[in-house]
Design a protein around this motif. Structure first.
Motif, PDB file in Angstrom:
ATOM      1  N   ARG A  26       0.821  -1.210   0.000  1.00 28.33           N
ATOM      2  CA  ARG A  26       0.000   0.000   0.000  1.00 28.33           C
ATOM      3  C   ARG A  26       0.859   1.266   0.000  1.00 28.33           C
ATOM      4  O   ARG A  26       2.037   1.231   0.354  1.00 28.33           O
ATOM      5  N   GLY A  31      -2.754  10.699   6.798  1.00 26.42           N
ATOM      6  CA  GLY A  31      -3.192  10.053   8.038  1.00 26.42           C
ATOM      7  C   GLY A  31      -2.048   9.179   8.528  1.00 26.42           C
ATOM      8  O   GLY A  31      -2.144   7.951   8.553  1.00 26.42           O
ATOM      9  N   GLU A  32      -0.912   9.822   8.901  1.00 29.92           N
ATOM     10  CA  GLU A  32       0.283   9.042   9.259  1.00 29.92           C
ATOM     11  C   GLU A  32       0.483   9.058  10.772  1.00 29.92           C
ATOM     12  O   GLU A  32       0.360  10.111  11.411  1.00 29.92           O
ATOM     13  N   HIS A  33       0.784   7.892  11.315  1.00 29.10           N
ATOM     14  CA  HIS A  33       0.947   7.700  12.757  1.00 29.10           C
ATOM     15  C   HIS A  33      -0.335   8.058  13.518  1.00 29.10           C
ATOM     16  O   HIS A  33      -0.304   8.535  14.639  1.00 29.10           O
ATOM     17  N   ASP A  35      -3.053   5.652  13.109  1.00 32.59           N
ATOM     18  CA  ASP A  35      -3.847   4.406  13.242  1.00 32.59           C
ATOM     19  C   ASP A  35      -3.796   3.851  14.664  1.00 32.59           C
ATOM     20  O   ASP A  35      -4.816   3.454  15.229  1.00 32.59           O
ATOM     21  N   TYR A  36      -2.604   3.865  15.290  1.00 34.48           N
ATOM     22  CA  TYR A  36      -2.514   3.338  16.654  1.00 34.48           C
ATOM     23  C   TYR A  36      -2.997   4.349  17.695  1.00 34.48           C
ATOM     24  O   TYR A  36      -2.912   4.103  18.885  1.00 34.48           O
ATOM     25  N   VAL A 166       2.615  -2.497  15.322  1.00 38.62           N
ATOM     26  CA  VAL A 166       2.002  -1.684  14.274  1.00 38.62           C
ATOM     27  C   VAL A 166       0.506  -1.495  14.510  1.00 38.62           C
ATOM     28  O   VAL A 166      -0.119  -2.232  15.271  1.00 38.62           O
ATOM     29  N   GLY A 167      -0.069  -0.513  13.819  1.00 33.42           N
ATOM     30  CA  GLY A 167      -1.517  -0.301  13.838  1.00 33.42           C
ATOM     31  C   GLY A 167      -2.199  -1.177  12.793  1.00 33.42           C
ATOM     32  O   GLY A 167      -1.584  -2.079  12.226  1.00 33.42           O
ATOM     33  N   ILE A 168      -3.473  -0.874  12.512  1.00 31.81           N
ATOM     34  CA  ILE A 168      -4.291  -1.738  11.648  1.00 31.81           C
ATOM     35  C   ILE A 168      -4.246  -1.342  10.161  1.00 31.81           C
ATOM     36  O   ILE A 168      -4.694  -2.086   9.297  1.00 31.81           O
ATOM     37  N   MET A 169      -3.677  -0.172   9.868  1.00 32.82           N
ATOM     38  CA  MET A 169      -3.805   0.361   8.503  1.00 32.82           C
ATOM     39  C   MET A 169      -3.365  -0.607   7.409  1.00 32.82           C
ATOM     40  O   MET A 169      -4.109  -0.857   6.447  1.00 32.82           O
ATOM     41  N   ASP A 170      -2.158  -1.146   7.519  1.00 31.25           N
ATOM     42  CA  ASP A 170      -1.565  -1.861   6.387  1.00 31.25           C
ATOM     43  C   ASP A 170      -2.329  -3.147   6.069  1.00 31.25           C
ATOM     44  O   ASP A 170      -2.620  -3.458   4.917  1.00 31.25           O
ATOM     45  N   TYR A 219       9.620   4.108  16.408  1.00 29.15           N
ATOM     46  CA  TYR A 219       8.184   3.820  16.291  1.00 29.15           C
ATOM     47  C   TYR A 219       7.620   3.526  17.681  1.00 29.15           C
ATOM     48  O   TYR A 219       6.592   4.078  18.086  1.00 29.15           O
ATOM     49  N   GLY A 333       4.111   6.105   5.160  1.00 34.93           N
ATOM     50  CA  GLY A 333       4.545   4.999   6.023  1.00 34.93           C
ATOM     51  C   GLY A 333       5.202   5.514   7.294  1.00 34.93           C
ATOM     52  O   GLY A 333       5.090   6.687   7.648  1.00 34.93           O
ATOM     53  N   GLY A 334       5.913   4.622   7.956  1.00 25.26           N
ATOM     54  CA  GLY A 334       6.445   4.920   9.288  1.00 25.26           C
ATOM     55  C   GLY A 334       7.516   6.004   9.337  1.00 25.26           C
ATOM     56  O   GLY A 334       7.656   6.704  10.325  1.00 25.26           O
TER      57      GLY A 334
HETATM   58  C1  GLA Z   1       3.739   1.620   9.745  1.00 25.21           C
HETATM   59  C2  GLA Z   1       2.716   0.778  10.508  1.00 25.21           C
HETATM   60  C3  GLA Z   1       1.306   1.343  10.357  1.00 25.21           C
HETATM   61  C4  GLA Z   1       1.275   2.838  10.661  1.00 25.21           C
HETATM   62  C5  GLA Z   1       2.382   3.570   9.896  1.00 25.21           C
HETATM   63  C6  GLA Z   1       2.473   5.020  10.271  1.00 25.21           C
HETATM   64  O1  GLA Z   1       3.503   1.506   8.364  1.00 25.21           O
HETATM   65  O2  GLA Z   1       2.737  -0.539  10.019  1.00 25.21           O
HETATM   66  O3  GLA Z   1       0.421   0.645  11.186  1.00 25.21           O
HETATM   67  O4  GLA Z   1       1.360   3.063  12.036  1.00 25.21           O
HETATM   68  O5  GLA Z   1       3.655   2.978  10.140  1.00 25.21           O
HETATM   69  O6  GLA Z   1       1.332   5.708   9.877  1.00 25.21           O
END
Ligand code: GLA
Length: 383
Positions: A26, A31-33, A35-36, A166-170, A219, A333-334
């Motif tokens: 993806r 909308g970065e950082h 999701d968590y 990590v959060g749920i986004m990916d 992170y 991304g991160g």
């Molecule tokens: C990484 C994590 C995601 C998200 C991004 C930052 O890609 O896997 O869950 O936290 O960083 O937005």
């Protein structure tokens, strides 16, 4: 990659015809950082994919192979390792483990992985292998799970087995992506809205080719700083469970009381959530000027407040300015390396790619990779 070619390779290795699942990586438009922090994200699935082929075995073994990644891995489904082994097979083992914990009966299987998502580029190669593995493993059993639940289980595998918080986004966008659309995802409720990307716009993804070592540690530090912010704001408003619940007004009231670092992190998250919701409206209405401004603001905030950019990402973002057809761009991304994402008019995309590569090379001495992408569908079975 052609399914027929993959089938042949699988057959040569295991002497059977596989079922094949393809899951995409993806890019996150904005909308970065968040999701968590239970906030909002707006990613799109792209054409880089991971393929997992699977065929049942009569015993309880999992044989895991790949043509790109080194190592042959043989496990017993009834005695899977309790924690990560350090190999790339951990993503698949983690998924097998959480599926079994969820009560899914898995079959012994031969598995072949083919990965095309650039590794370490921040394009979610790990989510792609998790999601393709989950579908493949489930296909031999009786349990069917809805895709949003599969995304949650894959995230759990990465959090608890692989050990990345990590959060749920990916995982979510790898499951639920839709061609031609970004997904506005509420990471608390998992409510989704598909936002059409204008047909004459391309997502030009520019890989800085660097990944700085501090990425993982930073992170986790950022997550801890956000949690500290939540504890602080919850004292003033018990309804605050995550930074998602902090309003811009509450944030401003406490600008001087919080430790500066914590305030900066909170400030990024609270405003990034607002930018993301506004960006969804701008993109849906075709207002690429506003969408581009919001992407630039997001980058500045990640650079100055959340402090997850790096000089290469900043140079790549700057290199896009004033190029014909460019609407807006940012790191995706991160952070600490990986890629930028740029919205570019289709007619200019090819020239944009050549120009930005030249500018970046002159500024850094590094030859970047530039990929011109569209939003693609999420995970699917290939026949
Ligand atoms: C990484 C994590 C995601 C998200 C991004 C930052 O890609 O896997 O869950 O936290 O960083 O937005």
């Amino acid at each position: 990659m052609q399914a027929s070619e993959f089938t042949q390779r699988f057959d040569r290795l295991f002497g059977a015809r596989p079922r094949i699942y393809r899951a995409p990586g993806r890019v996150n438009l904005i909308g970065e950082h968040t999701d968590y922090n239970d906030g909002f994200v707006m990613p799109a699935a792209v054409a880089f994919s991971t393929y997992v082929g699977i065929a049942a075995r009569p015993d309880r073994k999992l044989l895991i192979r790949s043509e790109e990644f080194a190592g042959d891995f043989d496990f017993d489904l009834d005695h899977l390792p309790p924690r990560r082994t350090g190999g790339w097979c951990d993503y698949m083992l983690g998924v097998a483990t959480v599926l079994q914990q969820r009560g899914c009966e898995l079959n012994g299987a031969n598995l072949l992985v083919h990965g095309e998502v650039p590794i370490g580029a921040g394009l979610s190669s790990s989510a792609a292998i998790e999601v393709a593995s989950a579908l493949a493993l489930l296909s031999l059993g009786k349990t069917q799970l809805p895709l949003p639940e599969i995304a949650q289980l894959c995230r759990k595998a990465e959090n608890e087995f692989v050990g990345a918080r990590v959060g749920i986004m990916d995982q979510f966008v790898s499951c639920m992506g839709k061609a031609g659309h970004a997904i506005l995802l509420d990471c608390r409720s998992l409510d989704t809205k598909y936002v059409p990307i204008p047909a004459d716009v391309r997502l030009v993804v520019c890989n800085t080719m660097v990944k700085h070592d501090l990425a993982t540690g930073a992170y986790n530090t950022r997550r801890a700083e956000c949690e500290e912010g939540v504890r602080y704001f919850a004292k003033y408003d018990p309804a605050v469970r995550a930074l998602r619940d902090v309003s811009p007004e509450l944030l401003d009231q406490h600008a001087r009381d919080l430790p500066e670092t914590i305030w900066k992190r909170c400030c990024h998250v609270v405003r990034e959530n607002q930018r993301t919701m506004e960006a969804a409206r701008a993109l849906a209405s075709g207002d690429l000027g506003r969408m581009g401004e919001l992407m630039r603001e997001s980058h500045r905030s990640l650079r100055d407040l959340y402090e997850v950019s790096c000089s290469e990402l900043d140079l790549m973002v700057e290199a896009a300015e004033n190029l014909p057809g460019f609407c807006g761009g940012r790191m995706t991304g991160g952070g600490f390396g990986g890629c930028t994402v740029n919205l570019v008019r289709q007619d200019n995309a090819q020239e944009f790619a050549a120009q930005i590569a030249g500018r970046y090379k002159r500024a850094t001495g590094i030859t970047p990779q530039v990929y011109t992408c569209s939003a693609e569908n999420g995970v699917q079975a290939l026949s």
